[in-house]
Design a protein around this motif. Structure first.
Motif, PDB file in Angstrom:
ATOM      1  N   ILE A 126       0.834  -1.205   0.000  1.00  0.00           N
ATOM      2  CA  ILE A 126       0.000   0.000   0.000  1.00  0.00           C
ATOM      3  C   ILE A 126       0.871   1.258   0.000  1.00  0.00           C
ATOM      4  O   ILE A 126       0.562   2.249  -0.676  1.00  0.00           O
ATOM      5  CB  ILE A 126      -0.989  -0.044   1.183  1.00  0.00           C
ATOM      6  CG1 ILE A 126      -2.054  -1.123   0.915  1.00  0.00           C
ATOM      7  CG2 ILE A 126      -1.642   1.308   1.419  1.00  0.00           C
ATOM      8  CD1 ILE A 126      -3.035  -1.349   2.049  1.00  0.00           C
ATOM      9  N   GLU A 127       1.985   1.219   0.729  1.00  0.00           N
ATOM     10  CA  GLU A 127       2.934   2.337   0.693  1.00  0.00           C
ATOM     11  C   GLU A 127       3.442   2.568  -0.731  1.00  0.00           C
ATOM     12  O   GLU A 127       3.556   3.718  -1.192  1.00  0.00           O
ATOM     13  CB  GLU A 127       4.134   2.062   1.612  1.00  0.00           C
ATOM     14  CG  GLU A 127       3.826   2.198   3.093  1.00  0.00           C
ATOM     15  CD  GLU A 127       5.027   1.889   3.977  1.00  0.00           C
ATOM     16  OE1 GLU A 127       5.137   2.514   5.044  1.00  0.00           O
ATOM     17  OE2 GLU A 127       5.854   1.030   3.605  1.00  0.00           O
ATOM     18  N   LYS A 128       3.747   1.480  -1.445  1.00  0.00           N
ATOM     19  CA  LYS A 128       4.226   1.603  -2.830  1.00  0.00           C
ATOM     20  C   LYS A 128       3.166   2.264  -3.709  1.00  0.00           C
ATOM     21  O   LYS A 128       3.473   3.171  -4.499  1.00  0.00           O
ATOM     22  CB  LYS A 128       4.592   0.225  -3.389  1.00  0.00           C
ATOM     23  CG  LYS A 128       5.112   0.317  -4.832  1.00  0.00           C
ATOM     24  CD  LYS A 128       5.317  -1.038  -5.467  1.00  0.00           C
ATOM     25  CE  LYS A 128       5.996  -0.941  -6.833  1.00  0.00           C
ATOM     26  NZ  LYS A 128       5.504   0.101  -7.726  1.00  0.00           N
ATOM     27  N   LEU A 129       1.920   1.812  -3.577  1.00  0.00           N
ATOM     28  CA  LEU A 129       0.827   2.394  -4.368  1.00  0.00           C
ATOM     29  C   LEU A 129       0.666   3.882  -4.067  1.00  0.00           C
ATOM     30  O   LEU A 129       0.414   4.686  -4.966  1.00  0.00           O
ATOM     31  CB  LEU A 129      -0.476   1.636  -4.086  1.00  0.00           C
ATOM     32  CG  LEU A 129      -0.522   0.186  -4.588  1.00  0.00           C
ATOM     33  CD1 LEU A 129      -1.653  -0.580  -3.927  1.00  0.00           C
ATOM     34  CD2 LEU A 129      -0.658   0.146  -6.107  1.00  0.00           C
ATOM     35  N   TYR A 130       0.843   4.240  -2.810  1.00  0.00           N
ATOM     36  CA  TYR A 130       0.763   5.648  -2.400  1.00  0.00           C
ATOM     37  C   TYR A 130       1.932   6.443  -3.016  1.00  0.00           C
ATOM     38  O   TYR A 130       1.738   7.528  -3.577  1.00  0.00           O
ATOM     39  CB  TYR A 130       0.789   5.727  -0.877  1.00  0.00           C
ATOM     40  CG  TYR A 130       0.830   7.136  -0.327  1.00  0.00           C
ATOM     41  CD1 TYR A 130      -0.304   7.948  -0.357  1.00  0.00           C
ATOM     42  CD2 TYR A 130       2.002   7.646   0.228  1.00  0.00           C
ATOM     43  CE1 TYR A 130      -0.271   9.244   0.154  1.00  0.00           C
ATOM     44  CE2 TYR A 130       2.040   8.936   0.743  1.00  0.00           C
ATOM     45  CZ  TYR A 130       0.902   9.734   0.703  1.00  0.00           C
ATOM     46  OH  TYR A 130       0.951  11.008   1.206  1.00  0.00           O
ATOM     47  N   GLN A 131       3.119   5.894  -2.910  1.00  0.00           N
ATOM     48  CA  GLN A 131       4.300   6.581  -3.446  1.00  0.00           C
ATOM     49  C   GLN A 131       4.241   6.698  -4.972  1.00  0.00           C
ATOM     50  O   GLN A 131       4.791   7.634  -5.559  1.00  0.00           O
ATOM     51  CB  GLN A 131       5.581   5.861  -2.998  1.00  0.00           C
ATOM     52  CG  GLN A 131       5.866   6.066  -1.520  1.00  0.00           C
ATOM     53  CD  GLN A 131       6.843   5.042  -0.942  1.00  0.00           C
ATOM     54  OE1 GLN A 131       7.030   3.959  -1.486  1.00  0.00           O
ATOM     55  NE2 GLN A 131       7.465   5.389   0.178  1.00  0.00           N
ATOM     56  N   ASP A 132       3.549   5.747  -5.605  1.00  0.00           N
ATOM     57  CA  ASP A 132       3.364   5.787  -7.063  1.00  0.00           C
ATOM     58  C   ASP A 132       2.251   6.744  -7.483  1.00  0.00           C
ATOM     59  O   ASP A 132       1.974   6.876  -8.690  1.00  0.00           O
ATOM     60  CB  ASP A 132       3.048   4.383  -7.610  1.00  0.00           C
ATOM     61  CG  ASP A 132       4.255   3.449  -7.568  1.00  0.00           C
ATOM     62  OD1 ASP A 132       5.381   3.949  -7.337  1.00  0.00           O
ATOM     63  OD2 ASP A 132       4.064   2.235  -7.756  1.00  0.00           O
ATOM     64  N   VAL A 153       6.697   0.333  13.615  1.00  0.00           N
ATOM     65  CA  VAL A 153       8.122   0.023  13.831  1.00  0.00           C
ATOM     66  C   VAL A 153       8.856  -0.013  12.491  1.00  0.00           C
ATOM     67  O   VAL A 153       9.983   0.485  12.366  1.00  0.00           O
ATOM     68  CB  VAL A 153       8.287  -1.329  14.573  1.00  0.00           C
ATOM     69  CG1 VAL A 153       9.724  -1.816  14.494  1.00  0.00           C
ATOM     70  CG2 VAL A 153       7.855  -1.197  16.018  1.00  0.00           C
ATOM     71  N   ASP A 154       8.233  -0.607  11.474  1.00  0.00           N
ATOM     72  CA  ASP A 154       8.888  -0.804  10.172  1.00  0.00           C
ATOM     73  C   ASP A 154       8.324   0.079   9.064  1.00  0.00           C
ATOM     74  O   ASP A 154       8.913   0.158   7.987  1.00  0.00           O
ATOM     75  CB  ASP A 154       8.742  -2.272   9.719  1.00  0.00           C
ATOM     76  CG  ASP A 154       9.286  -3.241  10.745  1.00  0.00           C
ATOM     77  OD1 ASP A 154      10.425  -3.038  11.167  1.00  0.00           O
ATOM     78  OD2 ASP A 154       8.570  -4.184  11.126  1.00  0.00           O
ATOM     79  N   ALA A 155       7.198   0.708   9.293  1.00  0.00           N
ATOM     80  CA  ALA A 155       6.533   1.455   8.221  1.00  0.00           C
ATOM     81  C   ALA A 155       7.338   2.682   7.805  1.00  0.00           C
ATOM     82  O   ALA A 155       7.909   3.375   8.643  1.00  0.00           O
ATOM     83  CB  ALA A 155       5.140   1.877   8.679  1.00  0.00           C
ATOM     84  N   GLU A 156       7.371   2.934   6.507  1.00  0.00           N
ATOM     85  CA  GLU A 156       7.943   4.186   6.006  1.00  0.00           C
ATOM     86  C   GLU A 156       6.947   5.329   6.197  1.00  0.00           C
ATOM     87  O   GLU A 156       7.331   6.466   6.423  1.00  0.00           O
ATOM     88  CB  GLU A 156       8.257   4.062   4.511  1.00  0.00           C
ATOM     89  CG  GLU A 156       9.461   3.212   4.176  1.00  0.00           C
ATOM     90  CD  GLU A 156       9.679   3.174   2.675  1.00  0.00           C
ATOM     91  OE1 GLU A 156       9.796   4.260   2.060  1.00  0.00           O
ATOM     92  OE2 GLU A 156       9.713   2.063   2.116  1.00  0.00           O
ATOM     93  N   ILE A 157       5.681   4.983   6.067  1.00  0.00           N
ATOM     94  CA  ILE A 157       4.615   5.987   6.155  1.00  0.00           C
ATOM     95  C   ILE A 157       3.643   5.554   7.246  1.00  0.00           C
ATOM     96  O   ILE A 157       3.185   4.408   7.268  1.00  0.00           O
ATOM     97  CB  ILE A 157       3.862   6.118   4.812  1.00  0.00           C
ATOM     98  CG1 ILE A 157       4.856   6.467   3.689  1.00  0.00           C
ATOM     99  CG2 ILE A 157       2.759   7.167   4.905  1.00  0.00           C
ATOM    100  CD1 ILE A 157       4.329   6.188   2.299  1.00  0.00           C
ATOM    101  N   LYS A 158       3.329   6.481   8.131  1.00  0.00           N
ATOM    102  CA  LYS A 158       2.381   6.200   9.211  1.00  0.00           C
ATOM    103  C   LYS A 158       0.957   6.185   8.642  1.00  0.00           C
ATOM    104  O   LYS A 158       0.625   6.997   7.776  1.00  0.00           O
ATOM    105  CB  LYS A 158       2.532   7.320  10.256  1.00  0.00           C
ATOM    106  CG  LYS A 158       1.733   7.164  11.501  1.00  0.00           C
ATOM    107  CD  LYS A 158       2.145   8.189  12.543  1.00  0.00           C
ATOM    108  CE  LYS A 158       1.955   9.619  12.071  1.00  0.00           C
ATOM    109  NZ  LYS A 158       2.247  10.604  13.129  1.00  0.00           N
TER     110      LYS A 158
END
Length: 276
Positions: A126-132, A153-158
Protein backbone atom coordinates in the motif's frame (compact mmCIF):
# COMPACT_ATOMS: atom_id res chain seq x y z
CA UNK A 1 -17.90 22.96 15.35
CA UNK A 2 -18.37 20.83 12.23
CA UNK A 3 -21.04 22.79 10.42
CA UNK A 4 -21.88 21.00 7.17
CA UNK A 5 -21.90 17.72 5.30
CA UNK A 6 -18.99 18.96 3.20
CA UNK A 7 -16.74 19.83 6.16
CA UNK A 8 -13.48 17.89 6.22
CA UNK A 9 -10.73 16.83 8.56
CA UNK A 10 -7.17 17.26 7.31
CA UNK A 11 -5.14 14.04 7.39
CA UNK A 12 -1.47 14.15 8.39
CA UNK A 13 -0.40 14.25 4.73
CA UNK A 14 -2.57 17.32 4.07
CA UNK A 15 -5.40 15.50 2.26
CA UNK A 16 -8.93 16.58 3.18
CA UNK A 17 -11.32 13.79 4.21
CA UNK A 18 -15.04 14.48 4.79
CA UNK A 19 -16.15 14.01 8.39
CA UNK A 20 -19.32 12.26 7.23
CA UNK A 21 -20.00 9.67 4.55
CA UNK A 22 -22.00 6.64 3.45
CA UNK A 23 -20.91 3.10 4.32
CA UNK A 24 -22.12 0.28 2.06
CA UNK A 25 -21.33 -2.85 4.08
CA UNK A 26 -23.96 -5.55 3.37
CA UNK A 27 -25.55 -3.43 0.63
CA UNK A 28 -26.39 -5.68 -2.31
CA UNK A 29 -24.36 -5.33 -5.50
CA UNK A 30 -26.24 -3.92 -8.45
CA UNK A 31 -29.37 -1.79 -8.21
CA UNK A 32 -29.46 -1.51 -4.40
CA UNK A 33 -25.93 -0.18 -3.88
CA UNK A 34 -26.09 2.01 -6.98
CA UNK A 35 -29.30 3.72 -5.86
CA UNK A 36 -28.07 4.16 -2.26
CA UNK A 37 -24.83 5.82 -3.40
CA UNK A 38 -26.63 8.03 -5.91
CA UNK A 39 -29.15 9.08 -3.22
CA UNK A 40 -26.30 9.95 -0.84
CA UNK A 41 -24.42 12.00 -3.42
CA UNK A 42 -27.64 13.78 -4.40
CA UNK A 43 -28.19 14.59 -0.68
CA UNK A 44 -24.75 16.21 -0.49
CA UNK A 45 -22.57 13.33 0.71
CA UNK A 46 -19.11 13.39 -0.82
CA UNK A 47 -17.54 10.36 0.92
CA UNK A 48 -18.39 6.73 0.02
CA UNK A 49 -16.83 3.78 1.86
CA UNK A 50 -16.76 0.31 0.34
CA UNK A 51 -14.42 -2.72 0.44
CA UNK A 52 -13.41 -5.59 -1.82
CA UNK A 53 -14.94 -7.90 0.78
CA UNK A 54 -18.35 -6.20 0.45
CA UNK A 55 -18.69 -7.41 -3.15
CA UNK A 56 -20.27 -4.18 -4.36
CA UNK A 57 -17.41 -2.07 -5.77
CA UNK A 58 -18.79 -2.26 -9.30
CA UNK A 59 -22.14 -0.78 -8.30
CA UNK A 60 -20.40 1.97 -6.34
CA UNK A 61 -18.33 2.81 -9.42
CA UNK A 62 -21.41 3.00 -11.64
CA UNK A 63 -23.17 5.27 -9.15
CA UNK A 64 -20.15 7.61 -9.09
CA UNK A 65 -20.23 7.83 -12.90
CA UNK A 66 -24.00 8.42 -12.99
CA UNK A 67 -24.01 10.98 -10.17
CA UNK A 68 -22.89 13.84 -12.38
CA UNK A 69 -20.54 15.08 -9.63
CA UNK A 70 -16.93 15.71 -10.71
CA UNK A 71 -14.64 12.91 -9.52
CA UNK A 72 -12.33 15.33 -7.70
CA UNK A 73 -15.20 16.39 -5.43
CA UNK A 74 -15.69 12.84 -4.14
CA UNK A 75 -13.72 10.87 -1.54
CA UNK A 76 -13.79 7.13 -2.28
CA UNK A 77 -12.50 4.47 0.12
CA UNK A 78 -12.03 0.75 -0.42
CA UNK A 79 -10.13 -1.96 1.45
CA UNK A 80 -7.96 -4.98 0.68
CA UNK A 81 -9.70 -8.14 1.87
CA UNK A 82 -8.06 -10.66 4.16
CA UNK A 83 -7.60 -13.39 1.56
CA UNK A 84 -5.65 -10.97 -0.65
CA UNK A 85 -3.20 -9.77 2.01
CA UNK A 86 0.51 -10.04 1.30
CA UNK A 87 2.74 -7.90 -0.94
CA UNK A 88 2.12 -9.08 -4.51
CA UNK A 89 -1.45 -10.16 -3.82
CA UNK A 90 -2.30 -6.70 -2.43
CA UNK A 91 -0.92 -5.03 -5.57
CA UNK A 92 -3.09 -7.35 -7.68
CA UNK A 93 -6.13 -6.83 -5.45
CA UNK A 94 -5.78 -3.07 -5.79
CA UNK A 95 -5.86 -3.30 -9.59
CA UNK A 96 -8.97 -5.50 -9.40
CA UNK A 97 -10.71 -3.00 -7.13
CA UNK A 98 -9.80 -0.10 -9.42
CA UNK A 99 -11.21 -1.93 -12.45
CA UNK A 100 -14.45 -2.66 -10.61
CA UNK A 101 -14.73 0.92 -9.33
CA UNK A 102 -13.66 2.19 -12.79
CA UNK A 103 -11.49 4.90 -11.21
CA UNK A 104 -8.15 6.42 -12.19
CA UNK A 105 -7.10 6.96 -8.57
CA UNK A 106 -8.37 6.15 -5.07
CA UNK A 107 -8.76 8.58 -2.18
CA UNK A 108 -8.22 6.11 0.67
CA UNK A 109 -7.08 2.47 0.71
CA UNK A 110 -7.25 0.50 3.96
CA UNK A 111 -5.91 -2.82 5.28
CA UNK A 112 -9.28 -4.32 6.23
CA UNK A 113 -8.17 -6.44 9.21
CA UNK A 114 -4.81 -7.02 10.97
CA UNK A 115 -4.15 -10.49 9.54
CA UNK A 116 -1.31 -11.90 11.62
CA UNK A 117 1.90 -12.42 9.68
CA UNK A 118 0.47 -10.61 6.63
CA UNK A 119 -0.46 -7.03 7.47
CA UNK A 120 3.10 -5.66 7.36
CA UNK A 121 3.67 -6.97 3.83
CA UNK A 122 0.25 -5.66 2.87
CA UNK A 123 1.22 -2.26 4.23
CA UNK A 124 4.45 -2.23 2.20
CA UNK A 125 2.40 -2.78 -0.95
CA UNK A 126 0.00 0.00 0.00
CA UNK A 127 2.93 2.34 0.69
CA UNK A 128 4.23 1.60 -2.83
CA UNK A 129 0.83 2.39 -4.37
CA UNK A 130 0.76 5.65 -2.40
CA UNK A 131 4.30 6.58 -3.45
CA UNK A 132 3.36 5.79 -7.06
CA UNK A 133 0.54 8.33 -6.83
CA UNK A 134 -2.29 5.80 -7.18
CA UNK A 135 -3.83 6.61 -3.79
CA UNK A 136 -4.22 9.99 -2.07
CA UNK A 137 -4.25 8.59 1.51
CA UNK A 138 -3.63 5.21 3.15
CA UNK A 139 -4.68 3.62 6.39
CA UNK A 140 -5.86 0.59 8.31
CA UNK A 141 -9.07 -0.81 9.70
CA UNK A 142 -9.75 -2.70 12.93
CA UNK A 143 -6.21 -2.13 14.26
CA UNK A 144 -5.76 -1.97 18.01
CA UNK A 145 -2.95 -0.04 19.71
CA UNK A 146 -0.52 -2.97 19.66
CA UNK A 147 -1.17 -3.56 15.93
CA UNK A 148 -0.47 0.11 15.17
CA UNK A 149 2.69 0.11 17.28
CA UNK A 150 3.91 -3.05 15.56
CA UNK A 151 3.16 -1.67 12.10
CA UNK A 152 4.84 1.67 12.75
CA UNK A 153 8.12 0.02 13.83
CA UNK A 154 8.89 -0.80 10.17
CA UNK A 155 6.53 1.45 8.22
CA UNK A 156 7.94 4.19 6.01
CA UNK A 157 4.61 5.99 6.15
CA UNK A 158 2.38 6.20 9.21
CA UNK A 159 -1.29 5.29 8.65
CA UNK A 160 -3.47 8.33 8.09
CA UNK A 161 -6.72 6.66 9.16
CA UNK A 162 -7.81 3.82 11.45
CA UNK A 163 -11.39 2.71 10.82
CA UNK A 164 -12.80 0.73 13.75
CA UNK A 165 -16.04 -0.35 15.38
CA UNK A 166 -17.10 2.70 17.38
CA UNK A 167 -20.41 3.51 19.07
CA UNK A 168 -21.62 4.48 22.57
CA UNK A 169 -21.24 0.87 23.82
CA UNK A 170 -17.65 0.73 22.50
CA UNK A 171 -16.15 4.19 22.84
CA UNK A 172 -12.51 3.03 22.48
CA UNK A 173 -11.12 5.84 24.67
CA UNK A 174 -7.53 4.55 24.84
CA UNK A 175 -7.38 3.85 21.11
CA UNK A 176 -8.92 7.24 20.30
CA UNK A 177 -6.30 8.99 22.46
CA UNK A 178 -3.46 6.95 20.93
CA UNK A 179 -4.62 7.85 17.42
CA UNK A 180 -4.99 11.51 18.37
CA UNK A 181 -1.46 11.65 19.77
CA UNK A 182 -0.07 9.95 16.66
CA UNK A 183 -2.08 12.09 14.22
CA UNK A 184 -4.06 9.11 12.92
CA UNK A 185 -7.68 9.97 12.14
CA UNK A 186 -10.14 7.61 13.84
CA UNK A 187 -13.17 6.58 11.75
CA UNK A 188 -16.28 4.75 12.98
CA UNK A 189 -17.93 1.77 11.36
CA UNK A 190 -21.31 0.55 12.67
CA UNK A 191 -21.74 3.88 14.52
CA UNK A 192 -25.40 3.02 15.22
CA UNK A 193 -24.54 -0.45 16.55
CA UNK A 194 -26.72 -1.95 13.80
CA UNK A 195 -29.76 -0.27 15.34
CA UNK A 196 -29.33 -1.76 18.80
CA UNK A 197 -29.16 1.62 20.56
CA UNK A 198 -32.00 3.38 18.78
CA UNK A 199 -34.50 2.85 21.61
CA UNK A 200 -32.11 3.60 24.46
CA UNK A 201 -33.91 5.87 26.98
CA UNK A 202 -30.91 8.15 27.65
CA UNK A 203 -30.40 8.71 23.92
CA UNK A 204 -34.14 9.20 23.40
CA UNK A 205 -34.19 11.79 26.20
CA UNK A 206 -31.27 13.70 24.64
CA UNK A 207 -32.91 13.47 21.21
CA UNK A 208 -36.18 14.91 22.52
CA UNK A 209 -34.29 17.89 23.91
CA UNK A 210 -33.01 18.82 20.45
CA UNK A 211 -35.97 17.44 18.46
CA UNK A 212 -33.61 14.86 16.92
CA UNK A 213 -33.68 11.07 16.52
CA UNK A 214 -31.43 8.83 18.61
CA UNK A 215 -29.48 8.04 15.42
CA UNK A 216 -28.84 11.73 14.86
CA UNK A 217 -27.71 12.13 18.47
CA UNK A 218 -25.19 9.25 18.12
CA UNK A 219 -23.83 10.55 14.81
CA UNK A 220 -23.47 14.05 16.25
CA UNK A 221 -21.61 12.51 19.23
CA UNK A 222 -19.15 10.92 16.78
CA UNK A 223 -18.40 14.24 15.15
CA UNK A 224 -18.03 16.12 18.42
CA UNK A 225 -15.51 13.46 19.46
CA UNK A 226 -13.65 14.20 16.20
CA UNK A 227 -14.37 10.74 14.80
CA UNK A 228 -15.18 10.43 11.09
CA UNK A 229 -18.42 8.50 10.67
CA UNK A 230 -19.99 6.49 7.81
CA UNK A 231 -23.49 5.24 8.70
CA UNK A 232 -25.02 2.74 6.30
CA UNK A 233 -28.52 2.98 4.86
CA UNK A 234 -30.24 1.99 1.63
CA UNK A 235 -33.33 4.15 2.19
CA UNK A 236 -33.15 7.65 0.72
CA UNK A 237 -35.15 9.28 3.52
CA UNK A 238 -32.85 7.71 6.13
CA UNK A 239 -29.72 8.76 4.20
CA UNK A 240 -31.02 12.35 4.27
CA UNK A 241 -32.09 12.10 7.93
CA UNK A 242 -28.71 10.71 9.06
CA UNK A 243 -26.98 13.75 7.59
CA UNK A 244 -29.33 16.25 9.25
CA UNK A 245 -26.99 16.71 12.22
CA UNK A 246 -25.28 20.01 11.50
CA UNK A 247 -27.84 22.35 13.06
CA UNK A 248 -27.34 21.39 16.73
CA UNK A 249 -24.54 20.72 19.20
CA UNK A 250 -24.60 18.33 22.16
CA UNK A 251 -23.82 19.92 25.52
CA UNK A 252 -20.96 18.72 27.71
CA UNK A 253 -23.55 17.13 30.00
CA UNK A 254 -25.02 15.20 27.05
CA UNK A 255 -21.56 14.04 26.01
CA UNK A 256 -20.91 12.74 29.54
CA UNK A 257 -24.25 10.88 29.60
CA UNK A 258 -23.41 9.17 26.31
CA UNK A 259 -19.89 8.40 27.51
CA UNK A 260 -21.44 6.56 30.51
CA UNK A 261 -23.07 4.04 28.13
CA UNK A 262 -19.71 2.44 27.29
CA UNK A 263 -19.47 -1.30 28.07
CA UNK A 264 -16.46 -2.14 25.85
CA UNK A 265 -18.93 -4.32 23.96
CA UNK A 266 -18.45 -5.32 20.34
CA UNK A 267 -21.04 -6.42 17.82
CA UNK A 268 -18.34 -7.24 15.27
CA UNK A 269 -15.33 -9.57 15.55
CA UNK A 270 -12.51 -9.00 18.01
CA UNK A 271 -9.46 -7.74 16.04
CA UNK A 272 -7.29 -10.14 18.05
CA UNK A 273 -9.51 -13.13 17.33
CA UNK A 274 -11.27 -13.11 13.96
CA UNK A 275 -11.61 -15.92 11.45
CA UNK A 276 -12.43 -14.85 7.90
Amino acid sequence: MIKSLQDSTILHNGVKMPWFGLGVWKVEEGHEVKEAVKAAIKAGYRSIDTAAGYGNEEGVGKAIKESGIPREELFITTKVKNGDQGYETTLEAFETSMKKLDLEYLDLYLVHWPVKGKYKETWKAIEKLYQDGRIRAIGVSNFQIHHLEDLMVDAEIKPMVNQVEYHPRLSQLELREFCRKNDIQLEAWSPLMQGELLQHPILEEIGNKYNKTTAQVILRWDLQNEVVTIPKSVKEHRIIENANIFDFELSQDDLEKIKSLNQDRRIGPDPDNFNF
